[in-house]
Write a protein that holds these residues in place. Structure first.
Motif, PDB file in Angstrom:
ATOM      1  N   TYR A 420       0.617  -1.477  -0.336  1.00  0.00           N
ATOM      2  CA  TYR A 420       0.063   0.090  -0.120  1.00  0.00           C
ATOM      3  C   TYR A 420       0.751   1.031  -0.082  1.00  0.00           C
ATOM      4  N   PRO A 421       1.407   1.205  -0.973  1.00  0.00           N
ATOM      5  CA  PRO A 421       2.491   2.704  -0.635  1.00  0.00           C
ATOM      6  C   PRO A 421       1.905   4.132  -0.933  1.00  0.00           C
ATOM      7  N   ALA A 422       0.916   4.192  -1.770  1.00  0.00           N
ATOM      8  CA  ALA A 422      -0.045   5.260  -1.380  1.00  0.00           C
ATOM      9  C   ALA A 422       0.094   6.343  -0.174  1.00  0.00           C
ATOM     10  N   ALA A 423      -0.905   5.064   0.442  1.00  0.00           N
ATOM     11  CA  ALA A 423      -1.365   4.940   1.323  1.00  0.00           C
ATOM     12  C   ALA A 423       0.058   5.211   2.632  1.00  0.00           C
ATOM     13  N   ARG A 424       0.945   4.579   2.190  1.00  0.00           N
ATOM     14  CA  ARG A 424       2.182   4.951   3.729  1.00  0.00           C
ATOM     15  C   ARG A 424       3.027   6.296   2.748  1.00  0.00           C
ATOM     16  N   GLU A 425       3.099   6.866   2.055  1.00  0.00           N
ATOM     17  CA  GLU A 425       2.768   7.834   1.825  1.00  0.00           C
ATOM     18  C   GLU A 425       2.193   8.732   2.065  1.00  0.00           C
ATOM     19  N   ARG A 426       0.899   8.560   2.064  1.00  0.00           N
ATOM     20  CA  ARG A 426      -0.165   9.717   2.763  1.00  0.00           C
ATOM     21  C   ARG A 426       0.406   9.367   4.970  1.00  0.00           C
ATOM     22  N   LEU A 427       0.907   8.637   4.799  1.00  0.00           N
ATOM     23  CA  LEU A 427       1.208   8.529   6.463  1.00  0.00           C
ATOM     24  C   LEU A 427       2.248   9.266   6.677  1.00  0.00           C
ATOM     25  N   TYR A 428       2.968   8.752   5.506  1.00  0.00           N
ATOM     26  CA  TYR A 428       4.473   9.861   6.311  1.00  0.00           C
ATOM     27  C   TYR A 428       4.506  11.003   6.029  1.00  0.00           C
ATOM     28  N   ALA A 429       4.000  11.678   5.623  1.00  0.00           N
ATOM     29  CA  ALA A 429       2.612  12.979   5.213  1.00  0.00           C
ATOM     30  C   ALA A 429       2.913  13.686   6.669  1.00  0.00           C
ATOM     31  N   ALA A 430       2.068  12.657   7.645  1.00  0.00           N
ATOM     32  CA  ALA A 430       0.442  12.458   8.309  1.00  0.00           C
ATOM     33  C   ALA A 430       2.371  12.793   9.100  1.00  0.00           C
ATOM     34  N   PHE A 431       2.993  12.735   9.084  1.00  0.00           N
ATOM     35  CA  PHE A 431       4.160  11.926  10.243  1.00  0.00           C
ATOM     36  C   PHE A 431       4.680  13.556  10.637  1.00  0.00           C
ATOM     37  N   ARG A 432       5.085  14.378   9.256  1.00  0.00           N
ATOM     38  CA  ARG A 432       5.514  14.772   9.115  1.00  0.00           C
ATOM     39  C   ARG A 432       4.582  16.234   9.025  1.00  0.00           C
ATOM     40  N   ARG A 433       3.652  16.932   8.869  1.00  0.00           N
ATOM     41  CA  ARG A 433       2.563  17.984   9.111  1.00  0.00           C
ATOM     42  C   ARG A 433       2.841  17.810  11.043  1.00  0.00           C
ATOM     43  N   ALA A 434       2.611  16.613  11.447  1.00  0.00           N
ATOM     44  CA  ALA A 434       2.571  16.317  13.197  1.00  0.00           C
ATOM     45  C   ALA A 434       4.061  17.215  13.947  1.00  0.00           C
ATOM     46  N   GLY A 435       4.985  17.494  12.832  1.00  0.00           N
ATOM     47  CA  GLY A 435       6.150  17.500  13.427  1.00  0.00           C
ATOM     48  C   GLY A 435       6.940  16.019  14.402  1.00  0.00           C
ATOM     49  N   SER A 436       6.926  15.141  14.043  1.00  0.00           N
ATOM     50  CA  SER A 436       7.243  13.477  14.701  1.00  0.00           C
ATOM     51  C   SER A 436       7.837  12.983  13.701  1.00  0.00           C
ATOM     52  N   LYS A 437       9.047  11.977  14.423  1.00  0.00           N
ATOM     53  CA  LYS A 437       9.342  11.057  14.362  1.00  0.00           C
ATOM     54  C   LYS A 437       9.570   9.851  14.747  1.00  0.00           C
ATOM     55  N   ASP A 452      15.360   1.511   9.495  1.00  0.00           N
ATOM     56  CA  ASP A 452      14.929   3.316   8.782  1.00  0.00           C
ATOM     57  C   ASP A 452      13.772   3.656   7.897  1.00  0.00           C
ATOM     58  N   LEU A 453      12.976   4.829   7.635  1.00  0.00           N
ATOM     59  CA  LEU A 453      12.082   4.398   6.807  1.00  0.00           C
ATOM     60  C   LEU A 453      12.037   6.038   6.559  1.00  0.00           C
ATOM     61  N   TYR A 454      12.609   6.009   4.813  1.00  0.00           N
ATOM     62  CA  TYR A 454      12.290   6.827   4.464  1.00  0.00           C
ATOM     63  C   TYR A 454      11.265   6.821   3.692  1.00  0.00           C
ATOM     64  N   ASP A 455      10.670   8.510   2.844  1.00  0.00           N
ATOM     65  CA  ASP A 455       9.483   8.850   2.426  1.00  0.00           C
ATOM     66  C   ASP A 455       9.866   8.747   0.861  1.00  0.00           C
ATOM     67  N   ASP A 456       8.875   9.005  -0.068  1.00  0.00           N
ATOM     68  CA  ASP A 456       9.283   8.732  -1.583  1.00  0.00           C
ATOM     69  C   ASP A 456      10.970   9.482  -2.174  1.00  0.00           C
ATOM     70  N   GLY A 457      10.665  10.509  -1.591  1.00  0.00           N
ATOM     71  CA  GLY A 457      11.608  11.984  -1.393  1.00  0.00           C
ATOM     72  C   GLY A 457      13.096  11.602  -0.498  1.00  0.00           C
ATOM     73  N   GLY A 458      12.928  10.587  -0.676  1.00  0.00           N
ATOM     74  CA  GLY A 458      14.520   9.996   0.569  1.00  0.00           C
ATOM     75  C   GLY A 458      14.833  10.748   1.841  1.00  0.00           C
ATOM     76  N   ALA A 459      13.793  11.118   2.166  1.00  0.00           N
ATOM     77  CA  ALA A 459      13.959  12.038   3.795  1.00  0.00           C
ATOM     78  C   ALA A 459      13.650  10.947   4.555  1.00  0.00           C
ATOM     79  N   LEU A 460      14.195  10.525   5.896  1.00  0.00           N
ATOM     80  CA  LEU A 460      13.900  10.165   7.029  1.00  0.00           C
ATOM     81  C   LEU A 460      12.696  10.679   7.775  1.00  0.00           C
ATOM     82  N   VAL A 461      11.816   9.369   7.772  1.00  0.00           N
ATOM     83  CA  VAL A 461      10.380   9.986   8.450  1.00  0.00           C
ATOM     84  C   VAL A 461      10.549   9.219  10.039  1.00  0.00           C
ATOM     85  N   ALA A 462      10.860   7.290  10.040  1.00  0.00           N
ATOM     86  CA  ALA A 462      10.080   6.731  11.668  1.00  0.00           C
ATOM     87  C   ALA A 462      11.670   6.243  12.106  1.00  0.00           C
ATOM     88  N   SER A 463      11.988   5.869  12.914  1.00  0.00           N
ATOM     89  CA  SER A 463      12.357   4.265  13.167  1.00  0.00           C
ATOM     90  C   SER A 463      10.900   3.225  13.242  1.00  0.00           C
TER      91      SER A 463
END
Length: 550
Positions: A420-437, A452-463
């Motif tokens: 579910y890669p599109a759903a995962r990217e939406r979740l990662y965007a929610a992480f960024r908006r919340a200011g949380s890793k 280590d979890l990275y978004d489509d742009g290569g940014a680290l978003v979570a462990s």
């Protein structure tokens, strides 16, 4: 079978219903036992849910019992009350204890009208204010026929344990000819009932079997469990409209089966009952550990999940692989659903605004991008080839087809977030908006992970820390070294152990989150040895490329 949700809701967990005089007299005359131990769950700063199940010989009537809470193990009660083990709820009992002090251990038990008394359990209320550290055990995937619950025996003996986070597959639906029963036959742990479970009575019996295990009871008595279900609490690879292991033509209506499974779950698990006006599937909820951490538990299986993408038609080839990848990439495919994601973003954002260093996400399935490994290369290639060649033809064909898909670029597991890669990217965007890793906790895979979890742009978003199975067999049983191959083949995977059984012990301080992957030497016998297969550490809010191995 049909289950009216509003009507059935009244049957779950409630101890407040009136008992008819005749039924009460019959219950008082019955000899009762507490064969399934006690359990606690969903801790709060002022209390927790406490649970037991009454076995009443000679009656099907409701049974009156008394609950007790003490501030020490000496058994001096500081709170108590009457409750009814209702026949309509399979004689289970749940009590939401309140008015306790935060950040303290409490002991509890139940008693009958005579001399009957349950074992004593223990829970710790959630802390408030300054919290120097937190110790959580993370567990999942406990196939009863798959082996002895030695991991729970080890967990129960821990000198410090604040709570257990259980990420699903508490029971399995298979019958005596299903998954993992070879070990069950050797150990005398065949499933009860012996057939695949479909009805409310079936699901109740399966829960009862798991809670009859002494090690399971010991772990429940040691600490409060914070639970969510995954797929096997209903049927394998479930989604909002069905499951891989559900055939409507022979097994009936999916909604009816799901409702029966959920009712049994709410009866037999120490979890708060469904909220009025919300679907039973909405078991997402959050827990606050003072100024140190927020734990958000999400539901990824029954509430909103789209059907899994899968290779279809004949011998898999380029056309089938292209079709399944196109289905996987559809932007409308969901795992959490928009309502749950908005809720999660709000929980994370509130935790960040409160300056808590840790946001934990209790989630069922692996979130990392994991490409399938090339099984024909590496130091274990010869051993893997020999193992594959020795498999029964049906299993060998499945492994060979999977290997061909991996070479074509298919992900390791379509049932995980990788499907579910599109759903995962939406979740990662929610992480960024919340200011949380956040630190993502995952079960389901029967393997231990540090990712280590990275978004489509290569940014680290979570462990991510994934817990291996308590007993359930994994790919490591068939393919030696596959965990190492997965780690070598994937940027996001720092560690993967597909061979060991156990759990993850997570210790949080303001400075670090330390995951110890606890493994037991065997699930086939006692005694057993315990070891820490690996230890990894993550740091709050920091950019990093790999997790630090200690």
């Amino acid at each position: 079978m049909t289950v009216n949700r509003r009507g059935a809701l009244g049957l779950i967990g409630s101890g407040t219903a009136l008992v008819l005089p005749g039924a009460a007299l019959a219950a008082q005359a019955a000899k009762i036992r507490f064969d399934h131990g006690v359990a606690s769950g969903d801790p709060a700063s002022d209390g927790a849910v406490i649970w037991t199940r009454v076995t009443a010989d000679g009656t099907t009537a409701d049974v009156p019992v008394t609950w007790h809470v003490a501030a020490s193990a000496d058994g001096k009660s500081i709170a108590s009350g009457k409750v009814t083990a209702r026949s309509a709820a399979d004689h289970t009992v749940k009590v939401e204890v309140t008015r306790l002090q935060p950040g303290r251990d409490y002991w509890y038990w139940f008693s009958g009208e005579g001399e009957e008394r349950s074992p004593m359990g223990r829970f710790r209320t959630l802390p408030v204010g300054a919290v120097p550290d937190l110790v959580l055990a993370v567990a999942s995937c406990q196939l009863y026929p798959g082996g002895l619950f030695n991991a729970y025996a080890d967990m129960a003996a821990l000198p410090r344990l604040d709570a257990v986070v259980h990420l699903g597959d508490y029971i399995y639906e298979y019958g005596a000819e299903g998954y993992g029963v070879e070990i069950g036959r050797r150990l005398g742990r065949l499933p009860d009932p012996p057939h695949e479970i479909l009805t409310l009575a079936d699901y109740r019996r399966r829960h009862a079997q798991v809670k009859s295990d002494g090690d399971m009871q010991a772990a429940h008595a040691r600490a409060a469990f914070i639970c969510v279900w995954d797929d096997h609490e209903v049927a394998n690879d479930g989604w909002i409209g069905g499951a891989e292991n559900h055939d409507p033509a022979t097994e009936g209506n999916w909604k009816a089966r799901k409702a029966a499974a959920m009712q049994a779950y709410f009866e037999w698990m120490p979890i708060r009952d469904p909220k009025a006006g919300k679907p039973w599937e909405a078991i997402n909820r959050s827990f606050e550990f003072g100024d140190l951490a927020t734990l958000a538990m999400v539901e990824t299986r029954l509430l909103a999940r789209s059907q899994q993408a899968e290779v279809k038609g004949g011998t898999p080839g380029k056309e089938q692989f292209a079709a399944v990848m196109a289905e996987r990439a559809r932007p409308d495919r969901e795992l959490l659903g928009p309502d749950q994601q908005r809720w999660l973003e709000g929980v994370l954002a509130q935790s960040v605004r409160a300056a808590k260093p840790w946001q934990l996400l209790g989630n069922q399935v692996i979130m990392a991008r994991v490409a399938g490994p090339d099984l024909t290369t590496g130091p274990n290639a010869a051993a893997s080839a020999a193992r594959i060649a020795a498999l029964p033809p049906a299993f060998r064909q499945r492994i060979e087809q999977a290997a061909a898909g991996y070479k074509a670029g298919l992900p390791f597991n379509f049932d995980a977030w990788d499907g579910y890669p599109a759903a995962r990217e939406r979740l990662y965007a929610a992480f960024r908006r919340a200011g949380s890793k956040p630190v993502v906790l995952a079960g389901d895979s029967h393997a231990a992970w540090a990712n280590d979890l990275y978004d489509d742009g290569g940014a680290l978003v979570a462990s991510e820390f994934g817990a291996t199975a308590i007993t359930s067999p994994s790919y490591g049983s068939l393919l030696p070294g596959i965990g190492e191959a997965l780690a070598d083949a994937n940027k996001e995977v720092a560690f993967c152990d597909q061979d060991s059984k156990g759990y993850t012990l997570l210790t949080l301080t303001p400075a670090a989150a330390t995951a110890q992957f606890v493994a037991v030497s065997t699930v086939l016998a006692k005694p057993f040895d315990r070891r820490v297969a690996a230890t990894y550490r993550a740091f709050p809010g920091q950019a990093r490329t790999t997790l630090e191995k200690l």
